[in-house]
Scaffold this motif. Structure first.
Motif, mmCIF file in Angstrom:
data_model
loop_
_atom_site.group_PDB
_atom_site.id
_atom_site.type_symbol
_atom_site.label_atom_id
_atom_site.label_comp_id
_atom_site.label_asym_id
_atom_site.label_seq_id
_atom_site.Cartn_x
_atom_site.Cartn_y
_atom_site.Cartn_z
ATOM 1 N N CYS A 79 -2.691 3.108 -6.972
ATOM 2 C CA CYS A 79 -2.489 1.673 -7.093
ATOM 3 C C CYS A 79 -3.380 1.091 -8.201
ATOM 4 C CB CYS A 79 -2.806 1.041 -5.748
ATOM 5 S SG CYS A 79 -2.323 -0.638 -5.582
ATOM 6 N N LEU A 100 -5.031 -8.824 -7.983
ATOM 7 C CA LEU A 100 -4.883 -9.450 -6.666
ATOM 8 C C LEU A 100 -4.239 -8.480 -5.684
ATOM 9 C CD1 LEU A 100 -5.314 -12.232 -5.378
ATOM 10 C CD2 LEU A 100 -3.001 -12.797 -5.997
ATOM 11 N N ILE A 101 -3.170 -7.795 -6.128
ATOM 12 C CA ILE A 101 -2.492 -6.844 -5.252
ATOM 13 C C ILE A 101 -3.424 -5.682 -4.935
ATOM 14 C CG2 ILE A 101 -0.690 -5.097 -5.182
ATOM 15 C CD1 ILE A 101 1.195 -6.916 -6.320
ATOM 16 N N ALA A 126 -2.910 4.381 -2.156
ATOM 17 C CA ALA A 126 -3.480 3.043 -1.990
ATOM 18 C C ALA A 126 -4.736 2.857 -2.812
ATOM 19 C CB ALA A 126 -3.780 2.789 -0.521
ATOM 20 N N PHE A 130 -5.987 -6.712 -2.471
ATOM 21 C CA PHE A 130 -5.333 -6.915 -1.174
ATOM 22 C C PHE A 130 -5.027 -5.577 -0.500
ATOM 23 C CE2 PHE A 130 -1.462 -7.508 1.330
ATOM 24 C CZ PHE A 130 -1.893 -8.477 2.199
ATOM 25 N N ILE A 131 -4.490 -4.627 -1.285
ATOM 26 C CA ILE A 131 -4.181 -3.301 -0.739
ATOM 27 C C ILE A 131 -5.457 -2.602 -0.281
ATOM 28 C CG2 ILE A 131 -3.400 -0.997 -1.441
ATOM 29 C CD1 ILE A 131 -1.115 -2.703 -0.928
ATOM 30 N N PHE A 151 -5.575 1.868 13.106
ATOM 31 C CA PHE A 151 -4.745 1.587 14.280
ATOM 32 C C PHE A 151 -3.842 2.768 14.596
ATOM 33 C CE2 PHE A 151 -4.973 -3.212 14.429
ATOM 34 C CZ PHE A 151 -5.342 -3.246 15.746
ATOM 35 N N LEU A 152 -3.206 3.284 13.541
ATOM 36 C CA LEU A 152 -2.241 4.372 13.725
ATOM 37 C C LEU A 152 -2.939 5.632 14.207
ATOM 38 C CD1 LEU A 152 0.742 4.419 13.289
ATOM 39 C CD2 LEU A 152 0.362 5.354 11.042
ATOM 40 N N ILE A 206 -6.817 -0.835 7.760
ATOM 41 C CA ILE A 206 -6.647 -1.383 9.111
ATOM 42 C C ILE A 206 -5.451 -0.752 9.830
ATOM 43 C CG2 ILE A 206 -6.356 -3.513 10.390
ATOM 44 C CD1 ILE A 206 -7.701 -4.923 7.989
ATOM 45 N N PRO A 207 -4.228 -0.740 9.252
ATOM 46 C CA PRO A 207 -3.141 -0.058 9.936
ATOM 47 C C PRO A 207 -3.379 1.433 10.095
ATOM 48 C CG PRO A 207 -2.274 -1.435 8.217
ATOM 49 C CD PRO A 207 -3.728 -1.384 8.025
ATOM 50 N N THR A 208 -4.085 2.039 9.123
ATOM 51 C CA THR A 208 -4.330 3.477 9.223
ATOM 52 C C THR A 208 -5.211 3.785 10.433
ATOM 53 O OG1 THR A 208 -4.218 3.547 6.831
ATOM 54 C CG2 THR A 208 -5.047 5.478 7.928
ATOM 55 N N THR A 263 -6.490 -4.189 3.039
ATOM 56 C CA THR A 263 -5.626 -4.131 4.217
ATOM 57 C C THR A 263 -5.205 -2.731 4.622
ATOM 58 O OG1 THR A 263 -3.721 -4.495 2.822
ATOM 59 C CG2 THR A 263 -4.683 -6.414 3.845
ATOM 60 N N VAL A 264 -5.144 -1.776 3.701
ATOM 61 C CA VAL A 264 -4.594 -0.471 4.065
ATOM 62 C C VAL A 264 -5.412 0.273 5.130
ATOM 63 C CG1 VAL A 264 -4.377 1.852 3.105
ATOM 64 C CG2 VAL A 264 -3.027 0.027 2.201
#
Lengths: 123, 92
Positions: A53, A77-78, A49, A81-82, A92-93, A88-90, A85-86
């Motif tokens: 990336c 842009l990608i 990420a 964005f990555i 959470f997980l 946050i789920p990490t 956002t990456v």
């Protein structure tokens, strides 16, 4: 492929950046496969990420900028964005995994949030 | 196609396919549910990079929108599954 042929230095740069990005993706995925526990494994894809990336994105910026004859920043842009956002789920997980490990009574650090027992007045 | 990019980009695509194979093995093998969610998240990233390399091979920027969609859906899907693992419900 149509359009103009890129100069030699641009081809070498784009090829090196894209190959570096793909190699880092392979490295991160291989780490995901090889590392022994979940809390070690969760670190491995972070390199995809971030560095992987961004390498591919800068290769794309160079490629499309030279092909279109003007600065093309849309691949960033990608990447932005990555990068946003990456995590946050990490997080959470990892919290979910810590919660489940505590529920199963495994040897993980205890929760840092204070629990005030009923009947005790909190100062 | 240009001489250097014509072998470098398919090679990058092969490396990304190998990376996706690694995550696929972890997705199937993964001892716990969070391992599988993590492997799926990693596979979303690899698939997005593969889509971008396909766009470079084709020389068109139309693959970019698909890659953006994959990134967005990866974020939403992984967050929802992590939330499910944490609470047992996605929306409380």
């Amino acid at each position: 492929m149509t359009g103009l042929v890129l100069p030699m230095w641009a081809e070498i740069s784009v090829a090196a950046l894209v190959l570096a990005g793909a190699g880092l993706a392979l490295l991160g995925s291989f780490g995901l496969l090889r590392l022994p526990t979940f809390f070690e494994r969760v670190h491995a894809p972070a390199i995809i990420a971030t560095l992987g990336c961004w390498c591919v994105m800068w290769g794309m910026v160079l490629f499309f900028s030279l092909r279109q004859g003007e600065l093309a920043v849309f691949p960033l842009l990608i990447a932005v964005f990555i990068a946003i956002t990456v995590p946050i789920p990490t997080i959470f997980l990892m919290r979910a995994s810590l919660f489940r490990a505590r529920q199963m009574g495994q040897d993980v650090p205890p929760s840092v949030s204070r629990v005030v027992p009923p009947g005790v007045k909190d100062s | 196609m240009n001489p250097i990019l014509s072998w470098a980009l398919p090679l990058a695509l092969c490396m990304l396919a190998l990376a996706m194979l690694c995550t696929m093995i972890r997705l199937i093998k993964g001892p716990s549910a969070q391992d599988r969610v993590l492997a799926l998240d990693c596979m979303y990233l690899n698939g997005m990079l593969a889509m971008l390399v396909l766009g470079l091979i084709d020389g068109s920027s139309h693959y970019f929108e698909a890659a953006l969609l994959i990134a967005l859906l990866g974020f939403v899907g992984t967050t929802a599954m992590a939330k499910f693992l944490l609470r047992g419900e996605v929306i409380e």
